[in-house]
Design a protein around this motif. Sequence first.
Motif, PDB file in Angstrom:
ATOM      1  N   SER A   1       0.843  -1.196   0.000  1.00 62.83           N
ATOM      2  CA  SER A   1       0.000   0.000   0.000  1.00 62.83           C
ATOM      3  C   SER A   1       0.879   1.247   0.000  1.00 62.83           C
ATOM      4  O   SER A   1       1.746   1.370   0.867  1.00 62.83           O
ATOM      5  CB  SER A   1      -0.908   0.004   1.230  1.00 62.83           C
ATOM      6  OG  SER A   1      -1.724   1.146   1.234  1.00 62.83           O
ATOM      7  N   PRO A   2       0.714   2.132  -0.949  1.00 64.47           N
ATOM      8  CA  PRO A   2      -0.231   2.041  -2.059  1.00 64.47           C
ATOM      9  C   PRO A   2       0.235   0.993  -3.069  1.00 64.47           C
ATOM     10  O   PRO A   2       1.423   0.703  -3.173  1.00 64.47           O
ATOM     11  CB  PRO A   2      -0.224   3.443  -2.661  1.00 64.47           C
ATOM     12  CG  PRO A   2       1.104   4.014  -2.289  1.00 64.47           C
ATOM     13  CD  PRO A   2       1.470   3.381  -0.969  1.00 64.47           C
TER      14      PRO A   2
ATOM     15  N   ASN B   1       0.232   0.782  -6.613  1.00 65.47           N
ATOM     16  CA  ASN B   1       1.116   1.410  -7.607  1.00 65.47           C
ATOM     17  C   ASN B   1       1.970   0.460  -8.449  1.00 65.47           C
ATOM     18  O   ASN B   1       3.067   0.068  -8.053  1.00 65.47           O
ATOM     19  CB  ASN B   1       2.051   2.406  -6.923  1.00 65.47           C
ATOM     20  CG  ASN B   1       1.303   3.540  -6.305  1.00 65.47           C
ATOM     21  OD1 ASN B   1       0.146   3.792  -6.640  1.00 65.47           O
ATOM     22  ND2 ASN B   1       1.946   4.251  -5.399  1.00 65.47           N
TER      23      ASN B   1
ATOM     24  N   GLY C   1       3.581   0.400 -12.330  1.00 64.79           N
ATOM     25  CA  GLY C   1       3.814   1.054 -13.608  1.00 64.79           C
ATOM     26  C   GLY C   1       4.208   0.005 -14.631  1.00 64.79           C
ATOM     27  O   GLY C   1       4.889  -0.972 -14.295  1.00 64.79           O
TER      28      GLY C   1
ATOM     29  N   ASN D   1      -0.676   2.071 -16.020  1.00 62.28           N
ATOM     30  CA  ASN D   1      -0.454   1.716 -14.620  1.00 62.28           C
ATOM     31  C   ASN D   1      -1.660   0.985 -14.062  1.00 62.28           C
ATOM     32  O   ASN D   1      -2.726   0.950 -14.669  1.00 62.28           O
ATOM     33  CB  ASN D   1      -0.159   2.963 -13.787  1.00 62.28           C
ATOM     34  CG  ASN D   1      -1.343   3.899 -13.723  1.00 62.28           C
ATOM     35  OD1 ASN D   1      -2.321   3.640 -13.038  1.00 62.28           O
ATOM     36  ND2 ASN D   1      -1.264   5.002 -14.449  1.00 62.28           N
TER      37      ASN D   1
ATOM     38  N   ALA E   1      -3.496   1.287 -10.366  1.00 61.95           N
ATOM     39  CA  ALA E   1      -3.533   2.015  -9.102  1.00 61.95           C
ATOM     40  C   ALA E   1      -4.238   1.207  -8.014  1.00 61.95           C
ATOM     41  O   ALA E   1      -4.138   1.543  -6.840  1.00 61.95           O
ATOM     42  CB  ALA E   1      -4.229   3.357  -9.283  1.00 61.95           C
TER      43      ALA E   1
ATOM     44  N   GLN F   1       6.512  -2.652  -9.529  1.00 63.93           N
ATOM     45  CA  GLN F   1       5.555  -2.351  -8.447  1.00 63.93           C
ATOM     46  C   GLN F   1       6.302  -1.609  -7.351  1.00 63.93           C
ATOM     47  O   GLN F   1       7.385  -2.009  -6.928  1.00 63.93           O
ATOM     48  CB  GLN F   1       4.954  -3.643  -7.902  1.00 63.93           C
ATOM     49  CG  GLN F   1       3.908  -3.389  -6.828  1.00 63.93           C
ATOM     50  CD  GLN F   1       3.149  -4.648  -6.423  1.00 63.93           C
ATOM     51  OE1 GLN F   1       3.562  -5.761  -6.697  1.00 63.93           O
ATOM     52  NE2 GLN F   1       2.019  -4.452  -5.779  1.00 63.93           N
ATOM     53  N   GLY F   2       5.700  -0.506  -6.886  1.00 63.22           N
ATOM     54  CA  GLY F   2       6.283   0.261  -5.788  1.00 63.22           C
ATOM     55  C   GLY F   2       6.401  -0.585  -4.531  1.00 63.22           C
ATOM     56  O   GLY F   2       5.728  -1.598  -4.361  1.00 63.22           O
TER      57      GLY F   2
END
Length: 109
Positions: A24-25, A27, A29, A79, A81, A105-106
């Motif tokens: 979380s989050p 995210n 790309g 992306n 979200a 992925q973040g």
Amino acid sequence: MRPIRVSVGSATTSAVIPMDQYISPFNVGLSVNLTAGASLTYTVEHTFDDVFASNFSAATAKWYPHATLAAKTASADGNYAFPVKAVRLNVTAWTAGRAILDLIQGQGR
């Protein structure tokens, strides 16, 4: 998560790429780049099916097209979200070249 790259050079799907739905989050790309001279159509797809279930099969899973990366014939990016369980690249028509999906992925907070 390290960047992931899959490449498809025929009318088929890539390997399934599991996502970490708990970051979380969320995210994610992604980009799809076509090699020079490529003549193909692709769609980035995602599933909410549990790819780690013992009975999971990519062939019978329910796949949904990405909102903006569907039926594309040129390089593009986008992306996610909101959480999905997994992503894949589906080349639906192919004459020549390769489609290369890069995904990252973040790490969350």
